[in-house]
Motif scaffolding. Structure first.
Motif, PDB file in Angstrom:
ATOM      1  N   UNK B 437     -45.148 -48.648 125.409  1.00  0.00           N
ATOM      2  CA  UNK B 437     -45.239 -47.462 126.273  1.00  0.00           C
ATOM      3  C   UNK B 437     -46.430 -47.548 127.232  1.00  0.00           C
ATOM      4  N   UNK B 438     -47.441 -48.341 126.894  1.00  0.00           N
ATOM      5  CA  UNK B 438     -48.595 -48.457 127.796  1.00  0.00           C
ATOM      6  C   UNK B 438     -48.141 -48.964 129.166  1.00  0.00           C
ATOM      7  N   UNK B 440     -45.193 -48.636 130.382  1.00  0.00           N
ATOM      8  CA  UNK B 440     -44.165 -47.776 130.962  1.00  0.00           C
ATOM      9  C   UNK B 440     -44.684 -46.411 131.401  1.00  0.00           C
ATOM     10  N   UNK B 441     -45.707 -45.896 130.710  1.00  0.00           N
ATOM     11  CA  UNK B 441     -46.145 -44.520 130.984  1.00  0.00           C
ATOM     12  C   UNK B 441     -46.470 -44.297 132.467  1.00  0.00           C
ATOM     13  N   UNK B 444     -43.092 -43.841 133.939  1.00  0.00           N
ATOM     14  CA  UNK B 444     -42.416 -42.657 133.417  1.00  0.00           C
ATOM     15  C   UNK B 444     -42.913 -41.381 134.077  1.00  0.00           C
TER      16      UNK B 444
END
Lengths: 578, 578
Positions: B437-438, B440-441, B444
Motif C-alpha cells: 500500500x505504500x 499505492x496510497x 489511491x
C-alpha cells in the motif's frame, strides 16, 4: 489440589482458557477461571498446568501486567505475538509428543482450539467446580428489546435463505453478540457487554432460544419473552442445549469459532451431520444499516459532549493542583457520561493512566493509592460508552503541562499515523491488513512501533470488539464494506516513561467511482479534539494539517451548541486552526 | 480436430496451461501450447476447450492484448484478478458439476492445479502432439558453471541437512531455477532465462541429474559434466525421470508448486511415500550472499551505463526528428547492453512503448510498422539484462517533449509511490503484502491504481521473476530478509492515452535495532536517473525530494566516470538537485 486430581485421573496436563461456553472475549465472573486460578486479570490469557509446570500464555498487551500479577505464584509467563512464540499446542507437543492425556473444561474451551491440542483431549465440564466453592452463578439480568431498523423476523428470513443456500436444516448460533443481533435483544449478563447468555437454534421452521429463564421474575424480561414468542421464538431452559444433539434431525451449520468443545463433541458423537463454516451473521452484523449509523452518530455526539466536559474539568483541576488521581479522573468521566441521554454504562473498563502507567496499553487503574495526575507529562484515557443508540470507544492522550522532546515527538508521530489511516482512500475489496501500514509507516521511519492491532470492529450497542474485519498485522482477508465501523488507534509505549495512543472510531463510506474502479474511504465518528499544543508542527505535512483543522472545525460545530459557554469558549481555543 | 478427439474419447473438457513440465513461468517454444492453439502470446494464459466453448483465462496485465489477439478466433476471454473472476476449476464445476471427464497434458499441468479441477482428471502426456506436426524439440543449449561464492557441495550438504530434519530420504527438485542454483550451472534452454531443462534428485547419499545429455557434443557442456561428476553428481537422460517412481525407495520430499501432474500421479500410484511441502531452495536462493550482492551491484553499474547512453541517444535522436520507431529504440538498447562486460542477453523481451502502447503493461513492440516515437508525450521502456554477475530489470518513462497536465500528474504520482516504497523502514518479519500500500496510497488518494503487482523477486543471474517473496495485493506471508532483491514498479495506465511506470530493483538491508526491535530497509540497486523535468514538484513533499536528490547524486557519481564527456555532462544536468 488440581495436581492431586491430575495424578488420580492420570492427566498429563490441564488447559484452562479465559473464556466461557460461547467463546466470548469477555466472560462473566462465573467463567473467569484463569483469574481465579492465577490472579492474572488481563483480557487474554490461557493457563496450562502439568505436574511440574504452570504457565500463562498471553500477548504483548499484557506482558508487563502479567509479570507483576504472576510474581510469586510460580506460574511462568509464555509470550505470544512475538516472533519466538510457542503456542500452547506446540508447547504441549514438545513436552509430551502426541501421547498426552489432556483435560479441559470442554464448556469453556473452543472446539477449534481443543482439536488443535495434541494427544487425547478429555472434556470435563465445570472441571474446577470441585475446588471453586464460591463460584458465581450464570448471570440473569433483565432482557429488553431494541429497534435497529430491521425486525427479527426479517433477520430470521435472511438466515433461512442462507440455510437453503447451504443445503442445511438448521444453524446453531453460539456467539452471544450474534444471538443478540439476530433477536434484537439486549441484557447485561456480561460486564460492559449488553448480551444475554444463551444459545439459538434456527431451523427452516423453528427458532429455539436456550436461555436462563426459569427463575426470572423481572417484568421487563417477561414482556420481552412475550414479544419474542409472538414472533415465533420458542423458549427453552439454557441447560436444555444438552438435549439438542439427540433431538436435532438433519444437517446443522455450526461455527467452530464460537462453539464449545463439550457441545461440539456431543453433537459429533451423537451423529449430527455438522456443516462447519463461518457464521454469516458476523459479516452482516458488521455492516451497519442507515438507522444503526444514525444511532452511532448520535452516540458519538453524546460521548463527545461528555469527553469535552471531562477534558475541561481535568485540565482545570490539575492546573489548580487539586491532587486528582487516575481513579478520581475515571470516576468523573463515568459521572459525565452518566449524564448523557441513552447512556447505559461503559463499553469496557476505563483506562486512566498517567505517565509510566500509560506505557501499559491495557493498564488497570488501581482503586486505592492510584497515582496523582501532575501538571507535566502525558495522561492517557481510553474509554467508551454503551448507549441505547450505539457504542463508543475513544482514546485521548493529554499533555498535563511541560512535555519532554520525546513525549512531543511521540505524540506527533502517533497522530501522523492516526491521520494517515483516517485519510485513506482505497479500492473496494481491500482488507484492513493491507491498510495497517499506513498508521505505522510514520512511526517506522524513526524505528518506533506498537505491539497491538491498529483497529478493531465495533458493534452497534453490542461488543466494543467485533469482527470479522480489523486493521492489524495478521493477514485477515476480510475486505472493508461501506457501513463497517473500525477503530484507528496507533500508539507508542515506552516502559517506565510514557504512553501515547490516539483513537477515533471510523465509519467506512463510499468514495465514488473512477476509471480505476469503485472507491471507499473513512469518516470519523468520534467527536473530540486532539491537543495541538502537544504537537511538533514541523513533523506534520500540509495534508495532515488540513485534515486536523477540518476535523477540529467539525468537532467544534457539532459539540459547541451542547456545551456551557465557558467550555464552548475553551473548545474554540482548543480547535483553533494550526 | 481437438473436438473430434474429445468426442471420440468422451472428454468433456481439455485444459491447456501455458506451462512446461517444470511449471515454469516462461516455457521454451516446445511448450507454448496456448500460443500455438489460440494465438495469444501473453506470459500468463490457460485455455479450456469444451464441446461448445473455448475460453482463455488471463489476468489484468493482458486484457487488452488478449482481446486483440483473440478477435475472430471464437475464443472467449475470461478475466482473472478482478473481483468477479471465476477461476477455471469453479467454471468447470459450474458447467459440469463434479462428474466431468477432463483431459490435460499432465506433463504441462501443475499437480496442485490439476488436483483443484473437478471430476476425473486424465493425464495425457503430450496430448497435442498428434496435431502439432512441427512441434519444437526439447532445447539443449551449452551448459556452463558459475561461481556464486558457495559451492555445489556446500549447497548439497545444506539440502541433506534439510532432508534429515524432515525425516525424508530424498528431495526431487523440479523447478528449473532451483536446480540451476543448487548445481551452480546455467544454460540458455529458455529464452531470457539461463536455465537447464532437467530434474534433480538429491538423496542422503546420491545426486542424480536428469538432463538432456545424449546428443550434446558441445565441449563446454562436456567440461561442465566432468566438473559435476567430480562433485558426485550422477547424470541420467532427461526422460529417465519416468523410472524414478519405480526406483526410488523411502520418503520423497516434493513441492507441488513445480511438480507436474503426470510425474506426481505416477509417483503416487507407484506408492512412493510423498512428503509435500515448500522446497527450501526457493527461500535460500532468494537471500543473496555477499558475493551475489556484489555481483548484482556490478551488473547494475553496467546496466546503468547502457541505460544512460541509451536515454541520451533517444533524446537526441527524437529531438533531431530521425523517425525512430519503438522497435529501433529497443534494438539500440540491446546493442548498448551488448557492449557491456558480462552481458549475455536480455532478461525478458524489452517493452518499448510510445504513447497509447504504454497503456498495456506488457506491450509487445511490433517488429514491422512499429509506431514512431514523436517529440511529445511519454515513452515507456521496461527492459533488463542477464549478466554473468547478476540480473537487471528497469523501467523508465521518458517525456519526449511537451506533456499534458494529466501525463505530468501521473508521472509524479507514480514516482511518489515508487519513492514511498524505496524509503520504507520496517520491522523484521514484515511480508511484502503489508508494504504494497505504500506504493499505492499516493495514487489511491486521487483514485488512481494499477492492476499488477508492485514488486517481484529477482534472481542472481537467474529468472527475472522469482519467489518466494513479493510485494503485491495477494496476502503472501513470506517476510523480507536482508539479501532479498525485489522490484519497485508502480504504474498508471490509461487506455488509448499513455502509461507510466517507474521501476528500480531494491536490495533488502539491515537498518539497525531500536528499543522496538530489529529494522530492515531497502537500498536501490538500479542506477539510472528519473526525469525531473516531467515532475509537478508541488506534489512532492520534502522527504521525497530529498530522496530523489540523494539518489540522483549516487547515480551521477557511480556512472559519470564510465560515460563519454558529453553524456556525463548531460547526466550532470539530468541529476541536478530539484
Amino acid at each position: 489440589m488440581l495436581r492431586t486430581l491430575m495424578r488420580a485421573k492420570g492427566w498429563d496436563a490441564v488447559v484452562v482458557t479465559g473464556s466461557d461456553p460461547h467463546c466470548s472475549e469477555y466472560p462473566a465472573e462465573r467463567w473467569k477461571q484463569v483469574e481465579w486460578l492465577s490472579g492474572f486479570t488481563g483480557e487474554a490469557g490461557d493457563l496450562v498446568v502439568t505436574l511440574d509446570h504452570a504457565g500463562l500464555w498471553t500477548d504483548t498487551r499484557y506482558f508487563i501486567q502479567a509479570e507483576q500479577q504472576l510474581a510469586g505464584t510460580g506460574i511462568a509467563l509464555h509470550k505470544m505475538r512475538v516472533p519466538e512464540q510457542v503456542p500452547i499446542p506446540d508447547w504441549l507437543r514438545q513436552q509430551f509428543g502426541d501421547d498426552a492425556l489432556i483435560a479441559v473444561d470442554g464448556l469453556c474451551t473452543g472446539a477449534g482450539f481443543a482439536q488443535s491440542l495434541p494427544g487425547t483431549v478429555l472434556s470435563v465440564p465445570d472441571l474446577l467446580d470441585r475446588f471453586w466453592a464460591d463460584r458465581p452463578a450464570i448471570p440473569q439480568t433483565p432482557i429488553f428489546t431494541v429497534d435497529p431498523g430491521e425486525t427479527r423476523r426479517e433477520k430470521i428470513s435472511w438466515l433461512r435463505a442462507f440455510l437453503r443456500e447451504q443445503d442445511c436444516d438448521g444453524i446453531l448460533l453460539t456467539a452471544l453478540d450474534e444471538i443478540a443481533w439476530l433477536l434484537n435483544v439486549r441484557a447485561s449478563d456480561i460486564e460492559y457487554n449488553p448480551l444475554v447468555i444463551s444459545y439459538l437454534l434456527v431451523t427452516r421452521s423453528e427458532v429455539c432460544w436456550y436461555v436462563v429463564k426459569e427463575k426470572v421474575e423481572d417484568p421487563q424480561t417477561r414482556a420481552t419473552f412475550s414479544i419474542l414468542e409472538a414472533d415465533g421464538v420458542r423458549l427453552h431452559p439454557y441447560s436444555d442445549i444438552d438435549y439438542l444433539p439427540s433431538e436435532f434431525q438433519g444437517r446443522l451449520f455450526v461455527d467452530a469459532a464460537s462453539l464449545n468443545y463439550q457441545l461440539y463433541s456431543t453433537l459429533a458423537s451423537d451423529g449430527v451431520a455438522l456443516e462447519e463454516g463461518t457464521s454469516p451473521v458476523g459479516l452482516r452484523k458488521a455492516v451497519k444499516n442507515a438507522r444503526e449509523i444514525a444511532g452511532m452518530r448520535e452516540a458519538h455526539l453524546q460521548d463527545g459532549i461528555a469527553m469535552e466536559r471531562y477534558l475541561y474539568w481535568l485540565e482545570k483541576s490539575v492546573a489548580a493542583g487539586r491532587g486528582i488521581t487516575e481513579w478520581d479522573a475515571a470516576v468523573k468521566l463515568g459521572q459525565l457520561r452518566g449524564d448523557r441521554e441513552g447512556y447505559l454504562g461503559d463499553s469496557f473498563e476505563t483506562i486512566s493512566a498517567y505517565g509510566p502507567g500509560a506505557a501499559l496499553p491495557h493498564y488497570i487503574t488501581p482503586h486505592n493509592y492510584a497515582p496523582v495526575i501532575r501538571d507535566e507529562g502525558l495522561y492517557l484515557c481510553d474509554s467508551g460508552g454503551q448507549y441505547t443508540c450505539g457504542t463508543t470507544d475513544i482514546t485521548r492522550t493529554v499533555p498535563m503541562g511541560r512535555l519532554s522532546a520525546l513525549e512531543r515527538e511521540d505524540y506527533t508521530l502517533v497522530l501522523k499515523g492516526h491521520i494517515a489511516l483516517a485519510m485513506a482512500v482505497f479500492p473496494e475489496g481491500t482488507p484492513g491488513c493491507r491498510l495497517d501500514v499506513l498508521a505505522r509507516a510514520p512511526l517506522w521511519r524513526s524505528k518506533r512501533n506498537f505491539g497491538h492491532g491498529t483497529g478493531h470492529g465495533v458493534g452497534w450497542f453490542l461488543g466494543v470488539h467485533e469482527g470479522p474485519h480489523d486493521i492489524r498485522q495478521n493477514l485477515n482477508p476480510v475486505p472493508f464494506e461501506p457501513g463497517m465501523v473500525v477503530s484507528d488507534e496507533p500508539g507508542i509505549y515506552r516502559e517506565g516513561k510514557h504512553g501515547v495512543r490516539h483513537e477515533n472510531l471510523l465509519l467506512c463510506v463510499e468514495a465514488g467511482v473512477s476509471e480505476f474502479g469503485r472507491w471507499l474511504a473513512f469518516e470519523p465518528l468520534t467527536l473530540c479534539h486532539f491537543e495541538t499544543d502537544a504537537l511538533d508542527l514541523s513533523l506534520l505535512d500540509r495534508a495532515e494539517i488540513d485534515w486536523l483543522n477540518a476535523y477540529h472545525e467539525r468537532v467544534r460545530q457539532a459539540l459547541s451548541p451542547h456545551l456551557p459557554g465557558e467550555i464552548a469558549d475553551w473548545l474554540r481555543d482548543k480547535t483553533r486552526p494550526v
